[in-house]
Design a protein around this motif. Structure first.
Motif, short mmCIF file in Angstrom:
data_model
loop_
_atom_site.label_atom_id
_atom_site.label_comp_id
_atom_site.label_asym_id
_atom_site.label_seq_id
_atom_site.Cartn_x
_atom_site.Cartn_y
_atom_site.Cartn_z
N GLU A 46 0.85 -1.19 0.00
CA GLU A 46 0.00 0.00 0.00
C GLU A 46 0.88 1.23 0.00
OE1 GLU A 46 -3.48 0.78 2.46
OE2 GLU A 46 -3.58 -1.36 2.88
N PHE A 52 4.95 13.30 -3.71
CA PHE A 52 5.56 14.56 -4.13
C PHE A 52 5.43 14.70 -5.65
CE2 PHE A 52 8.23 14.05 -0.18
CZ PHE A 52 7.73 15.17 0.46
N GLN A 100 13.43 3.55 -2.81
CA GLN A 100 13.55 4.03 -1.44
C GLN A 100 13.97 2.93 -0.46
OE1 GLN A 100 10.07 6.20 -0.18
NE2 GLN A 100 10.55 6.00 1.99
N LYS B 8 13.78 13.62 -2.11
CA LYS B 8 12.34 13.41 -2.19
C LYS B 8 11.96 11.95 -2.30
CE LYS B 8 10.67 17.65 -2.26
NZ LYS B 8 9.91 18.18 -1.12
N LEU B 9 12.93 11.03 -2.18
CA LEU B 9 12.59 9.61 -2.24
C LEU B 9 11.91 9.22 -0.94
CD1 LEU B 9 15.31 7.42 -3.94
CD2 LEU B 9 12.90 7.66 -4.51
N ALA B 10 10.71 9.73 -0.77
CA ALA B 10 9.98 9.51 0.47
C ALA B 10 8.53 9.84 0.21
CB ALA B 10 10.53 10.41 1.57
N THR B 11 7.68 9.46 1.15
CA THR B 11 6.30 9.92 1.08
C THR B 11 6.24 11.31 1.72
OG1 THR B 11 5.90 8.82 3.19
CG2 THR B 11 5.29 7.61 1.21
N PRO B 12 5.30 12.15 1.30
CA PRO B 12 5.11 13.43 2.00
C PRO B 12 4.79 13.16 3.47
CG PRO B 12 3.86 13.38 -0.06
CD PRO B 12 4.36 11.98 0.16
N SER B 13 5.13 14.08 4.35
CA SER B 13 4.90 13.83 5.78
C SER B 13 3.41 13.63 6.05
CB SER B 13 5.43 15.00 6.62
OG SER B 13 4.74 16.18 6.30
N PHE B 15 1.91 10.92 5.29
CA PHE B 15 1.49 9.84 4.38
C PHE B 15 2.50 8.71 4.57
CE2 PHE B 15 -0.16 13.68 2.46
CZ PHE B 15 -1.41 13.32 2.00
N ARG B 16 2.06 7.47 4.43
CA ARG B 16 3.02 6.39 4.64
C ARG B 16 2.75 5.20 3.73
NH1 ARG B 16 1.30 2.92 9.98
NH2 ARG B 16 -0.96 3.13 9.72
N ASP B 17 3.80 4.42 3.55
CA ASP B 17 3.70 3.16 2.83
C ASP B 17 3.41 2.04 3.82
OD1 ASP B 17 4.55 4.25 0.33
OD2 ASP B 17 6.62 4.26 1.09
N GLY B 120 -5.96 17.99 5.96
CA GLY B 120 -5.02 18.89 5.28
C GLY B 120 -4.26 19.76 6.26
N GLU B 121 -3.68 19.12 7.27
CA GLU B 121 -2.98 19.88 8.30
C GLU B 121 -1.53 19.44 8.35
OE1 GLU B 121 -5.17 18.64 11.75
OE2 GLU B 121 -4.21 16.69 11.80
N ARG B 122 -0.68 20.30 8.90
CA ARG B 122 0.68 19.86 9.21
C ARG B 122 0.58 18.74 10.21
NH1 ARG B 122 4.90 20.85 6.28
NH2 ARG B 122 4.31 22.60 4.98
N ARG B 129 -2.07 12.23 7.68
CA ARG B 129 -2.92 13.08 6.85
C ARG B 129 -3.79 12.21 5.93
NH1 ARG B 129 0.43 18.20 4.74
NH2 ARG B 129 1.98 16.67 4.10
N GLN B 130 -3.38 10.94 5.76
CA GLN B 130 -4.24 9.96 5.10
C GLN B 130 -4.37 8.77 6.05
OE1 GLN B 130 -3.23 8.54 1.07
NE2 GLN B 130 -3.95 6.51 1.63
#
Lengths: 301, 301
Positions: A46, A52, A100, B8-13, B15-17, B120-122, B129-130
């Protein structure tokens, strides 16, 4: 009483609800496909629906219809604003995951993922801006055996979801790459030739010839391309036709060998007429290198 | 070689895998919960992750941290721009579906939905955030039997996902609404009193008293509230305590009757100590009217 929200009691265009009857059917199909993928050793992955922008777009620019995520909070914050967008497929996120996590993942990495992808475009009739994709990929397997297994899995998926009349049409890009030199047209025209080959079933024979001649390809080469595009059907027969077509042209041998390997693999699994070879199968031009395949229902409507 | 995309080899903060081990666990839990929901007659519903802003926000404004969807194509188009945002829960979409499809839906409408919601928050530490929500709701059932069934279903869900040590704590807002008049504080303070009641387990007794006295509630009323908030435990005992607490105060009777009905319903299903009554259970102040409940693992860590 008037309801001020009445006109908006709907989903945005290109988005839709699945009420219970439809939702149950989707759940059923997802469950069935998941079972087959698992049986073939694929594991679930998932990733978030948002990535980004620079991951999604890479070094290309412009041609993407993305949905960007914009939150008021971020607009107000001081720091640099990260550009985040909804994914348009599940392949790009897979590529990020492989880059990653690297060696933390097993090799070959066989993963499936079912999830929503998005198109930030004005939807045309019958197109959605949110839709489900259900991908299975093998990362880090060099052997053509992995492709054969994938084709075999597709036939199992079709049966599992109750589609008994279908055909998987297989080709290999390896073979297509040998066309320019053998048939006699410029290497840099291959891409455009493949686009025409790809749609040859949807246009008339005259249009096919016309479009190729617009590329200033010789009459003789067009004849050859016409002949090539007609090579399709039972796998053993196609291999014979390809050998006759290419004669002793050595650069075509790796591609033909790939098809032979796939043919033997499938035959040993008892897979016969449901998988054919077809030189008109091209698929996306950006992604693919070796074997390509496409599955169609053959039930007459 | 340096990779310009490396950072940027990451998910946005936020969000996670989920790599295969975790994804498999989530799939397992979703499957188990789905089975229980289905067994209790709930049907699946799917709604898109995006809704019109005015559906999500309604007549309120400001207090929502939404992710707005913004596509380049739409920015360029002539027509009025529709404001679309990602949902922050599954309850608002359910309300839209019920309004939009009306009589086309069965009554009672028992639906479950598993899906992503967004903030949609920090993100703060440990917040996403998801995230996945898995709702079951009954629409159009007036009877307290529906609430009893829901509580019973929760106990089945906990067992199905392998959580054997848990407690469901139940209360009813009907009863809480009778507090101001009986205990003796202003109606318009009820909301603030409930907020303090809600967090009474997380603060000391002194803080509890201090916060209530800041509302200028009489010492005697505070004592009563303290006593009330302590009423919790085995269901039959709580009902006795409530009767003793409220005496012959008639306005408390509907609430007590609700709890008695739930108690009898659960007992007839053989559900005993895993469901208790607890006057400290308040839940969100915007949504709820009748019975409210909350489930906790009781396994000592």
């Amino acid at each position: 009483m008037t309801n001020k929200y009445e006109k908006k009691l709907a989903t945005p265009s290109g988005f839709r609800d699945l009420l219970p009857d439809e939702a149950r059917k989707r759940e059923y199909i997802i469950e069935k496909v998941r079972e087959v993928y698992s049986r073939f050793g694929f594991e679930p992955l998932e990733t978030p629906v948002a990535e980004f922008e620079e991951i999604i777009v890479g070094e290309k620019a412009g041609d993407f219809n993305l949905f960007y995520l914009d939150s008021n909070k971020e607009r107000q914050s001081d720091g640099e604003k990260e550009s985040i967008a909804l994914r348009f497929d599940l392949t790009v996120p897979l590529a990020r995951v492989v880059s990653q996590y690297g060696n933390a993942l097993p090799r070959p990495f066989k993963r499936y993922q079912v999830g929503y992808s998005f198109r930030g475009e004005r939807p045309q009739k019958g197109r959605f801006r949110q839709f489900v994709q259900f991908d299975a990929d093998v990362v880090g397997a060099k052997s053509i055996v992995a492709d054969t297994e994938m084709i075999s899995m597709i036939t199992e998926v079709m049966k599992a979801i109750g589609v008994s009349q279908f055909v998987v049409r297989v080709n290999t890009r390896t073979l297509l790459n040998s066309l320019p030199q053998y048939i006699g047209f410029a290497e840099n025209l291959l891409r455009e030739v493949l686009v025409i080959l790809d749609k040859s079933e949807k246009i008339s024979k005259d249009e096919f010839v016309l479009e190729l001649s617009r590329l200033r390809i010789s009459e003789q080469a067009i004849k050859k391309l016409e002949e090539f595009s007609g090579i399709a059907g039972e796998r053993g027969g196609v291999i014979e036709s390809l050998k006759a077509f290419f004669g002793d042209y050595q650069d075509a041998m790796p591609g033909i060998l790939e098809l032979e390997t796939i043919h033997e693999g499938l035959s040993s699994l008892g897979i016969q007429t449901e998988v054919v070879f077809d030189m008109k199968i091209i698929r996306g031009l950006g992604y693919y290198t070796g074997p390509v395949f496409e599955t169609q229902s053959t039930r007459s409507s």
